[in-house]
Design an enzyme around this catalytic site. Structure first.
Site, short mmCIF file in Angstrom:
data_model
loop_
_atom_site.label_atom_id
_atom_site.label_comp_id
_atom_site.label_asym_id
_atom_site.label_seq_id
_atom_site.Cartn_x
_atom_site.Cartn_y
_atom_site.Cartn_z
N SER A 62 -9.77 -0.44 7.08
CA SER A 62 -9.20 -0.34 5.72
C SER A 62 -8.52 -1.58 5.18
O SER A 62 -8.16 -1.62 4.01
CB SER A 62 -8.23 0.82 5.65
OG SER A 62 -8.96 2.01 5.53
N SER A 78 -9.74 1.93 2.90
CA SER A 78 -8.91 2.69 1.99
C SER A 78 -7.87 1.87 1.23
O SER A 78 -7.35 2.34 0.22
CB SER A 78 -8.18 3.77 2.79
OG SER A 78 -7.29 3.20 3.72
N LYS A 92 0.85 -1.21 0.00
CA LYS A 92 0.00 0.00 0.00
C LYS A 92 0.88 1.25 0.00
O LYS A 92 1.91 1.29 0.69
CB LYS A 92 -0.89 -0.01 1.25
CG LYS A 92 -1.89 1.14 1.30
CD LYS A 92 -2.76 1.07 2.55
CE LYS A 92 -3.85 2.13 2.56
NZ LYS A 92 -4.69 2.07 3.76
N1 GLN Z 1 -13.13 4.16 6.35
C1 GLN Z 1 -12.45 4.61 7.53
C2 GLN Z 1 -12.09 6.08 7.41
O1 GLN Z 1 -12.33 6.64 6.39
C3 GLN Z 1 -11.26 3.75 7.81
C4 GLN Z 1 -10.02 4.12 7.14
C5 GLN Z 1 -8.85 3.27 7.49
O2 GLN Z 1 -8.98 2.23 8.13
N2 GLN Z 1 -7.68 3.76 7.10
O3 GLN Z 1 -11.58 6.66 8.32
#
Ligand code: GLN
Length: 497
Positions: free
Chosen positions: A179, A155, A80
């Protein structure tokens, strides 16, 4: 040749060691696959020349050392873009970091490289890991390999799509509020958020430091265990990494080969499950429960009375920490610098206005607001109090009622591109209802693909255990894997729609 992109890493290793294939062939097959499926947009940066050079060296190492070579020698991995990689551009999905070439490796990446893994590229993601659909990337959205009109989740959407489509057998992601687990669920693969502190966060660009964890994506539970075992452990560069000896996850997994779920108590949190579930997800959840009972599991109803306040507590805590962490991107010390300005103040303002995208700006504003004098007690402090209550809820459940908490990963299957970005931001945040409580409590959680919806989209289940119970979660997941036989490699060869 394309079947090389369907194998697990242990199958790849066996073929590499026996001389049936070379790392050159293996890595090339993955780049062919990446090219063939490039419309998924799962990578921001590819490093083909470097990867092929590394494959050449890996083939020499395998010849010399055989099974004494590192476990991932010659095997491709995707990383990532939130994780810094020495000499490879790292953008976090943001214009802010376009062109940034880190001088060092993230610890988890270094550990994989030390085990012989070959990086094929950096995967696409929501900007600074803020989002649940990968649509907030400055480099365009990623498409779901099961249906190109839908999101892969976020994400870490690029990592999930890469593994699901055969572009890489494993990938690393970060999980601050879901994420890893959510995109794994929406793309039909396995993903794990380890216990907070299990994996060093050194070199993961900070989003919300008290919630962030690095973890693996894979197409098999064994690969998940192998990767987790490789990246875990104490790191002097991260004071929150724990010093306990890393368990032998792979060995412990072997003991599950002959086991079913007899004696394991699965807790179903009624307070979290009320409403909002799509029919296909709730049908599949009920089906999973009846299958678990047949496998000897005990199903108990549990109460997590504060878990439903987790979304509110998370969407105050995470932006608060993000506002503070992202203050460093000022155009001077870090990040994009505007080309025209007349004062220092204007340099800051324009650099940040140009470098950050819409969602990141929204989080910085929310975070600054909840931390500001006069509002701190009403928002940030309250969120921390709720966080303690959520931690205590899980503690009580594990102490008194169950071994594992079971929920779906997400309330819906993969949604259409644009469906939630065109609505209020709240609709996107609601996708995280089952995943964010786990980060607030620092617990480990695993995402397991179990079923396909009537429209042939993956549905995943989430198992959560007490702190440092990764071995138990991997074991339980391996029983699911054996019993549910989810077609996890269905998207790894051939054309994608
Ligand atoms: N969807 C969550 C957010 O937007 C989680 C993001 C993540 O785990 N990096 O904060």
């Amino acid at each position: 040749m394309s079947e090389l992109t369907s194998l697990t890493t242990s199958e790849m290793r066996a073929k590499l060691l026996s001389g049936e294939i070379s790392s050159m062939e293996l890595v090339s097959a993955h780049f062919d696959r990446i090219e063939e499926t490039s419309d998924l947009n799962s990578f921001i940066t590819l490093v083909k020349d470097q990867a092929l050079k590394n494959a050449e060296s890996a083939d020499i190492i395998i010849k010399e050392k055989g099974s004494n070579s590192g476990l991932f020698t010659g095997i491709p991995v995707a990383i990532k873009d939130q994780l810094v990689t020495k000499g490879i551009e790292t953008t976090c999905g943001s214009k802010m970091l376009k062109g940034f070439i880190p001088p060092y490796d993230c610890t988890a990446v270094k550990k994989l490289k030390d085990a012989g893994a070959i990086i094929v590229g950096k995967t696409n993601q929501d900007e600074f890991a803020m989002g649940s659909s990968n649509e907030y990337s400055a480099f365009g959205p990623v498409k779901n390999p099961w249906d190109n009109s839908r999101v892969p989740g976020g994400s870490s959407g690029g990592s999930a799509a890469a593994v699901a489509s055969g572009q890489s057998p494993i990938a690393l992601g970060t999980d601050t509020g879901g994420s890893i687990r959510q995109p794994a669920g929406l793309c039909g693969i396995y993903g794990m958020k380890p216990t907070y502190g299990r994996v060093s966060r050194y070199g993961a660009v900070a989003f919300a430091s008290s919630l962030d964890q690095i973890g693996p994506f894979a197409r098999s539970v064994k690969d998940l265990a192998l990767t987790l075992q490789t990246i875990s452990g104490l790191d002097s560069n991260d004071a929150t990494s724990v010093k306990d000896k890393v368990p032998e996850f792979v060995k412990e997994l072997e003991s599950w080969e002959s086991k079913d779920l007899k004696g394991i108590r699965f807790g179903i949190p009624k307070d979290l499950m009320s409403g909002g579930l799509e029919d296909s997800v709730s049908n599949s959840f009920n089906e999973v429960i009846s299958r678990l009972v047949k496998l000897g599991a005990e199903i108990v109803e549990i109460s997590l009375p504060h878990a439903s306040s987790s979304l509110a507590a998370y969407y105050i805590t995470a932006p608060a920490e993000a506002a503070s962490n992202l203050a460093r991107f000022d155009g001077i010390r870090y990040g994009h610098r505007s080309s025209s300005y007349h004062s220092l103040q204007e340099l800051y303002e324009k650099s940040r206005a140009e470098g950050f995208g819409k969602e990141v700006k929204r989080r910085i504003m929310i975070g600054s607001f909840v931390l500001s004098s006069g509002y701190y007690d009403a928002y940030y402090k309250k969120a921390q109090q709720i966080r303690t209550l959520v931690i205590n809820d899980y503690k009580a459940a594990f102490m008194n009622s169950c071994d594992v908490v079971l929920t779906p990963v997400s309330p819906t299957v993969a949604f259409k591109l644009g469906e939630k970005t065109s609505a209020s931001p709240l609709t996107m945040y609601l996708a995280d209802i089952f995943t964010v409580p786990i980060n607030l409590a620092g617990l480990p959680g695993i995402s397991i693909p179990t079923s396909l919806s009537p429209e042939k989209l993956p549905i995943g289940m989430q198992c959560v255990g007490p702190l440092f119970s990764e071995s138990l979660l991997l074991g339980v997941a391996s029983v699911f894997e054996r019993e549910f036989k989810f077609p996890v490699t269905q998207r790894t060869t051939g054309r994608i729609n």
